[in-house]
Design a protein around this motif. Sequence first.
Motif, short mmCIF file in Angstrom:
data_model
loop_
_atom_site.label_atom_id
_atom_site.label_comp_id
_atom_site.label_asym_id
_atom_site.label_seq_id
_atom_site.Cartn_x
_atom_site.Cartn_y
_atom_site.Cartn_z
N MET A 1 0.78 -1.51 0.18
CA MET A 1 0.00 -0.07 -0.16
C MET A 1 0.88 1.16 -0.06
O MET A 1 0.56 2.05 -0.43
CB MET A 1 -1.38 0.30 1.09
CG MET A 1 -2.62 -1.02 1.08
SD MET A 1 -2.98 -1.73 2.84
CE MET A 1 -3.74 0.48 2.96
N LEU A 2 2.14 1.54 1.12
CA LEU A 2 2.84 2.48 1.06
C LEU A 2 3.43 2.26 -0.66
O LEU A 2 3.27 3.41 -1.29
CB LEU A 2 3.15 1.72 2.18
CG LEU A 2 5.12 3.19 3.07
CD1 LEU A 2 3.50 4.73 2.76
CD2 LEU A 2 5.45 2.69 3.79
N VAL A 3 4.22 0.75 -0.45
CA VAL A 3 4.63 1.81 -1.60
C VAL A 3 3.77 2.08 -2.99
O VAL A 3 4.06 3.08 -3.79
CB VAL A 3 5.28 -0.40 -2.82
CG1 VAL A 3 5.26 0.20 -4.53
CG2 VAL A 3 6.17 -0.28 -2.07
N ASP A 4 2.47 1.84 -3.69
CA ASP A 4 1.69 2.15 -4.81
C ASP A 4 1.66 3.97 -4.29
O ASP A 4 1.00 4.40 -5.54
CB ASP A 4 0.24 1.64 -4.13
CG ASP A 4 0.07 0.44 -4.63
OD1 ASP A 4 1.04 0.10 -5.13
OD2 ASP A 4 -0.79 -0.55 -4.44
N VAL A 5 1.30 4.64 -2.98
CA VAL A 5 1.30 6.04 -2.73
C VAL A 5 2.29 6.28 -3.17
O VAL A 5 2.51 7.70 -4.21
CB VAL A 5 1.04 5.74 -1.18
CG1 VAL A 5 0.68 7.42 -0.43
CG2 VAL A 5 -0.06 5.52 -0.26
N PHE A 6 3.45 5.92 -2.53
CA PHE A 6 5.30 6.59 -3.31
C PHE A 6 4.89 6.33 -4.94
O PHE A 6 5.31 7.50 -5.64
CB PHE A 6 5.94 6.11 -2.66
CG PHE A 6 6.49 6.85 -1.13
CD1 PHE A 6 6.11 8.38 -0.97
CD2 PHE A 6 6.44 5.96 -0.29
CE1 PHE A 6 5.99 8.78 0.23
CE2 PHE A 6 6.06 6.33 0.94
CZ PHE A 6 5.96 7.90 1.48
N GLN A 7 4.96 5.64 -5.47
CA GLN A 7 5.00 5.29 -6.68
C GLN A 7 3.94 6.97 -7.62
O GLN A 7 4.33 7.04 -8.13
CB GLN A 7 4.54 3.90 -7.16
CG GLN A 7 4.29 3.40 -9.03
CD GLN A 7 5.86 3.76 -9.73
OE1 GLN A 7 6.56 2.42 -8.94
NE2 GLN A 7 6.37 4.20 -10.18
N HIS A 8 2.86 6.72 -7.37
CA HIS A 8 1.89 7.70 -7.96
C HIS A 8 2.79 8.79 -7.25
O HIS A 8 2.41 9.74 -8.48
CB HIS A 8 0.54 7.62 -6.83
CG HIS A 8 -0.97 8.57 -7.55
ND1 HIS A 8 -0.71 8.64 -9.32
CD2 HIS A 8 -1.06 9.16 -6.86
CE1 HIS A 8 -1.72 9.58 -8.74
NE2 HIS A 8 -1.65 9.91 -7.96
N ALA A 9 3.12 9.45 -6.18
CA ALA A 9 3.19 10.49 -6.15
C ALA A 9 4.93 10.15 -6.30
O ALA A 9 4.89 12.49 -7.06
CB ALA A 9 3.65 10.28 -4.13
N ALA A 10 4.98 9.47 -7.02
CA ALA A 10 6.77 10.18 -7.74
C ALA A 10 6.40 9.96 -9.05
O ALA A 10 6.41 11.18 -9.92
CB ALA A 10 7.86 8.84 -8.10
N ASP A 11 5.42 9.86 -10.36
CA ASP A 11 4.21 9.83 -10.89
C ASP A 11 4.26 11.71 -11.20
O ASP A 11 4.47 11.52 -12.37
CB ASP A 11 3.45 9.14 -11.46
CG ASP A 11 3.64 7.54 -11.59
OD1 ASP A 11 4.97 7.49 -11.78
OD2 ASP A 11 2.78 6.72 -11.25
N VAL A 12 3.32 11.84 -10.11
CA VAL A 12 2.59 13.21 -10.51
C VAL A 12 4.22 13.93 -10.26
O VAL A 12 3.63 15.50 -10.27
CB VAL A 12 1.98 13.46 -9.54
CG1 VAL A 12 0.11 12.72 -9.94
CG2 VAL A 12 1.82 13.02 -8.12
N ALA A 13 4.94 13.77 -9.33
CA ALA A 13 6.23 14.49 -9.13
C ALA A 13 7.15 14.89 -10.05
O ALA A 13 8.20 15.95 -10.14
CB ALA A 13 6.91 14.59 -7.72
N GLY A 14 6.78 13.87 -11.24
CA GLY A 14 7.76 14.15 -12.60
C GLY A 14 9.21 13.08 -12.12
O GLY A 14 10.59 14.44 -12.46
N LEU A 15 8.64 11.83 -11.48
CA LEU A 15 10.00 11.70 -10.61
C LEU A 15 10.80 10.27 -10.84
O LEU A 15 11.50 10.08 -11.17
CB LEU A 15 10.14 11.76 -9.35
CG LEU A 15 10.21 12.82 -8.30
CD1 LEU A 15 10.73 12.39 -6.64
CD2 LEU A 15 11.54 13.63 -8.04
N ASN A 16 9.66 10.02 -12.11
CA ASN A 16 10.22 8.84 -12.56
C ASN A 16 10.21 8.69 -13.98
O ASN A 16 10.29 9.84 -14.60
CB ASN A 16 8.71 8.11 -13.02
CG ASN A 16 8.77 7.39 -11.11
OD1 ASN A 16 9.33 7.14 -10.54
ND2 ASN A 16 7.07 6.60 -11.58
N PRO A 17 11.90 8.33 -14.62
CA PRO A 17 12.02 8.46 -15.87
C PRO A 17 10.81 8.09 -16.66
O PRO A 17 9.95 7.50 -16.71
CB PRO A 17 13.24 7.48 -16.13
CG PRO A 17 12.99 6.60 -15.27
CD PRO A 17 12.13 7.13 -13.47
#
Length: 260
Positions: free
Chosen positions: A244-260
């Motif tokens: 659950m925590l990984v899902d939250v941070f995966q989405h946060a990284a996406d919207v923050a533009g931190l994923n390649p």
Amino acid sequence: MGTHETAARPPHPDDREFPARRAPGCPGLAELDAAVTQCRACPRLVAWREDVAVTKRRAFQDWEYWGRPVPGFGPPDAALAVVGLAPAAHGGNRTGRMFTGDDSGDILVKALHAVGLASQPTSAHRGDGLELRGVRLAAPVHCAPPQNKPTPGERDTCRPWLAREMELLSPALRAVVVLGAFGWQAVLPVLSHAGWQLPRPRPVFGHGAQVTLPSAGTGRELHLLGCYHPSRQNTFTGRLTLPMLVDVFQHAADVAGLNP
């Protein structure tokens, strides 16, 4: 002493207004973090954090506890801020770093590492080599509170530190993950002060809550995300799991533009 002389006098760390008078003048996060560690504005928290640092927990008798306010942790150009509650008595209050040396830090950093936002999956002590990528860990209260429960007054006294932190992060900040209802209530006025518009009625906390805050000026919008706090009470009961925590941070990284 006249009013002008009183106003010109540098704030003393023991003064209740120390955060309000000291935080706004900090030109950068390094100066802000240094000022935070000097603060003694809340007598109850000062007494508790220092008593814990002396009595210690049996497992940590060989440690020299930090026993001071714990500053934020992470780069000054972070696109994602993670706002918690307060340092743990034998975690951050012992190690001197947010989410370090306790169960909450273990699962939080493991989740950040799984998403590629932390250099390693563990957070044990300040010299362990942990680096965060594009993430800043912050808190509305910087001292360990008894029973992990700061009072509303202590939250309000400490708020200028978080307010200045968000201001300094605002040029690069794109998303904020708030861990728990206490942090959610504390961060809303701070984000408003930093230049983002809050909807009316104000958004309600919940795990998975998502709100997009438009900028009041010419800056970019901010994505505000809610997540259960990774406390032992939540993780040991299964209310919050690592996936659950990984899902939250995966989405946060996406919207923050931190994923390649």
